[in-house]
Write an enzyme that holds these catalytic residues in place. Structure first.
Site, mmCIF file in Angstrom:
data_model
loop_
_atom_site.group_PDB
_atom_site.id
_atom_site.type_symbol
_atom_site.label_atom_id
_atom_site.label_comp_id
_atom_site.label_asym_id
_atom_site.label_seq_id
_atom_site.Cartn_x
_atom_site.Cartn_y
_atom_site.Cartn_z
ATOM 1 N N THR A 73 0.769 5.830 -11.401
ATOM 2 C CA THR A 73 0.194 7.108 -11.837
ATOM 3 C C THR A 73 0.506 7.317 -13.317
ATOM 4 O O THR A 73 -0.384 7.659 -14.117
ATOM 5 C CB THR A 73 0.775 8.276 -11.009
ATOM 6 O OG1 THR A 73 0.408 8.074 -9.645
ATOM 7 C CG2 THR A 73 0.267 9.620 -11.496
ATOM 8 N N ASN A 172 -8.019 1.190 -3.239
ATOM 9 C CA ASN A 172 -6.924 1.509 -2.326
ATOM 10 C C ASN A 172 -7.389 1.964 -0.947
ATOM 11 O O ASN A 172 -6.659 1.832 0.020
ATOM 12 C CB ASN A 172 -5.979 2.553 -2.938
ATOM 13 C CG ASN A 172 -6.704 3.700 -3.570
ATOM 14 O OD1 ASN A 172 -7.584 3.502 -4.405
ATOM 15 N ND2 ASN A 172 -6.366 4.908 -3.172
ATOM 16 N N GLN A 202 -3.158 -2.260 -6.132
ATOM 17 C CA GLN A 202 -3.393 -2.775 -4.772
ATOM 18 C C GLN A 202 -3.723 -4.259 -4.774
ATOM 19 O O GLN A 202 -3.884 -4.862 -3.720
ATOM 20 C CB GLN A 202 -4.551 -2.000 -4.112
ATOM 21 C CG GLN A 202 -4.269 -0.531 -3.884
ATOM 22 C CD GLN A 202 -3.332 -0.270 -2.713
ATOM 23 O OE1 GLN A 202 -3.033 -1.145 -1.907
ATOM 24 N NE2 GLN A 202 -2.843 0.962 -2.615
ATOM 25 N N SER A 222 2.551 -1.089 -9.556
ATOM 26 C CA SER A 222 3.561 -0.206 -8.972
ATOM 27 C C SER A 222 4.424 -1.007 -8.011
ATOM 28 O O SER A 222 3.903 -1.811 -7.235
ATOM 29 C CB SER A 222 2.839 0.918 -8.226
ATOM 30 O OG SER A 222 3.768 1.817 -7.708
ATOM 31 N N HIS A 224 6.211 -0.053 -5.386
ATOM 32 C CA HIS A 224 6.313 0.277 -3.954
ATOM 33 C C HIS A 224 5.155 -0.228 -3.110
ATOM 34 O O HIS A 224 5.122 -0.023 -1.900
ATOM 35 C CB HIS A 224 6.540 1.786 -3.755
ATOM 36 C CG HIS A 224 5.356 2.660 -3.982
ATOM 37 N ND1 HIS A 224 4.631 3.183 -2.942
ATOM 38 C CD2 HIS A 224 4.775 3.115 -5.109
ATOM 39 C CE1 HIS A 224 3.650 3.947 -3.435
ATOM 40 N NE2 HIS A 224 3.726 3.917 -4.745
ATOM 41 N N THR A 260 15.356 7.721 -20.026
ATOM 42 C CA THR A 260 16.377 6.747 -19.618
ATOM 43 C C THR A 260 15.817 5.819 -18.544
ATOM 44 O O THR A 260 15.133 6.266 -17.617
ATOM 45 C CB THR A 260 17.626 7.491 -19.094
ATOM 46 O OG1 THR A 260 18.109 8.312 -20.164
ATOM 47 C CG2 THR A 260 18.712 6.525 -18.661
ATOM 48 N N CYS A 347 -2.583 9.919 -0.758
ATOM 49 C CA CYS A 347 -2.442 11.059 -1.654
ATOM 50 C C CYS A 347 -3.413 12.165 -1.265
ATOM 51 O O CYS A 347 -3.161 13.323 -1.508
ATOM 52 C CB CYS A 347 -2.713 10.639 -3.083
ATOM 53 S SG CYS A 347 -2.096 9.019 -3.446
#
Ligand code: PMP
Length: 411
Positions: A73, A172, A202, A222, A224, A260, A347
């Site tokens: 995102t 997705n 994806q 991404s 995850h 950070t 989502c």
């Protein structure tokens, strides 16, 4: 309760135990800030450098072209907004969007972005924001009814003021694979000044992500979705691509992304990426199982349809439509049986609006409501699939009876 069955790998994947083991020391033992000069910091920096190299090897790029972010995102927002920011930075002072005013020796022209109607919301909404703020013109391409972008349409949409083309690698919801390398070739050959971005979130598990083969300048990923942790991702930024950071603060990530570093996450992303090639043989099994699932559902459930192309499809994705059955009802009923599935994207599930992806294929709103996404992963077994099919058949029969729809018969 029976063993729960997870068929929602496109929403997120479990963290692989090897990934978790790699991350563990970076929470409580090696917790230094990689920007610190002391030993603690240097230990973290080394781990981060290793992860950057792992990602760079996967993408076939230089480690300095890898920017860690909090996920796809953020990467996608950075692409759309950062490219626009860079464009405007070339006009020294009071540019006025939407007008053709002369500033020094440069003529201001509002920039144009090409994307598709079935992108993830983070791309679509970032584009809409640029459009609403009158900072850019956007073309949202329609796709074929099979869910595949037509290269010809991309070509036709290019204007003299186009600066960015953003297209996803694998959708997705319906899992369809887009001709990114073909579009990349076209752009590099005929429109080399255009910036080409792909959202490979994806696609990374299953398809070639060599940025040179794809011909992309920017690529989002991404962790995850590839058996890594949540809250970490990356953006590949080809050297000299005109893009500016959108988050101000420290000068981390080559001044492209302040904040950070999420060191355990970065280590996890690097490990997850480095394991993708090991998993490729497993993908053939996933594909077989997915084909078995599709065949059985289409054969055994009357008035069922597959959304999106069968051939140009991610090996783990099955997305069905059942006449006279609401997708939401299906997902809830499956959940009560311990089976995790989804209707459209995670989502947007919960929202009762029909899926924008299914609408983009030309389906009617009522058809777009009746969809079910089942996505497999490396831990899915044939038994899981058989159990899910059995339950699905029972549930559809029951729901059709309740709705009293026209599809009374069931085989
Ligand atoms: N793009 C695509 C294609 C996705 O599937 C997702 C996750 N649903 C995202 C972007 C957003 O990724 P993240 O969860 O890392 O922000």
């Amino acid at each position: 309760m029976n063993k729960r069955i997870y068929l929602d790998y496109a929403a997120t994947t479990p963290v692989d135990s090897k990934v978790f083991q790699a991350m563990k020391p970076y929470f409580m033992e090696k917790y230094g800030n990689p920007m610190s000069v002391h030993g603690f910091g240097q230990e973290s920096l080394e781990a981060m450098d290793k992860a950057r190299t792992q990602v760079a090897e996967f993408l076939n790029c230089s480690p300095s072209e890898v920017i860690f972010t909090s996920g796809a995102t953020e990467s996608n927002n950075l692409v759309v907004k950062g490219v626009i920011r860079s464009y405007y930075s070339k006009f020294p002072t009071n540019y006025k969007s939407g007008t053709n005013i002369q500033i020094t020796n440069k003529k201001f022209v509002i920039p144009h972005i090409i994307t598709t109607r079935f992108e993830h919301h983070c791309v679509l909404d970032a584009c809409k924001r640029m459009e609403n703020d009158k900072l850019a013109e956007i073309t949202y391409l329609t796709v074929s009814k099979d869910g595949v972008i037509r290269v010809e349409d991309v070509k036709k949409a290019i204007r003299p003021n186009t600066i960015l083309i953003s297209m996803m690698y694998v959708n997705n919801e319906i899992g369809t694979v887009q001709p990114i390398a073909e579009i990349g070739k076209l752009i590099k050959k005929y429109y080399p000044r255009l910036i080409f971005h792909t959202d490979a979130t994806q696609g990374a598990n299953y398809f070639d992500c060599d940025v040179n083969n794809l011909g992309v300048d920017l690529l989002s990923m991404s962790a995850h979705k590839i058996y890594g942790p949540k809250g970490i991702g990356m953006l590949y930024v080809k050297t000299n691509t005109p893009i500016r950071r959108v988050q101000d603060g420290g000068d981390q990530e080559y001044k492209m992304r302040s904040g950070t570093h999420n060191v355990p996450g970065i280590v996890g992303l690097g490990k997850a990426v480095s394991m993708i090639s090991e998993q490729r043989p497993k993908n053939k099994e996933i594909l077989k199982l997915r084909d078995y699932l599709i065949k059985r559902v289409l054969d055994e459930v009357s008035h069922s349809h597959l959304n999106g192309s069968k051939a140009k499809r991610s090996p783990n994705n099955a997305n069905f439509r059942f006449d006279d059955v609401e997708g939401e009802g299906l997902v809830l009923s499956l959940d009560m049986e311990g089976i995790a599935a989804s209707t459209g994207s995670a989502c947007s599930s919960g929202a009762l609006e029909p899926s924008h992806v299914l609408l983009s294929l030309g389906l009617k709103p009522e058809q777009a409501h009746g969809s079910l996404r089942l996505t497999l992963g490396k831990y899915t077994t044939k038994k899981d699939v058989d159990t899910a099919i059995g339950k699905l058949k029972e549930i559809i029969k029951r729901l059709r009876k309740i709705s009293g729809g026209v599809m009374k018969e069931f085989n």
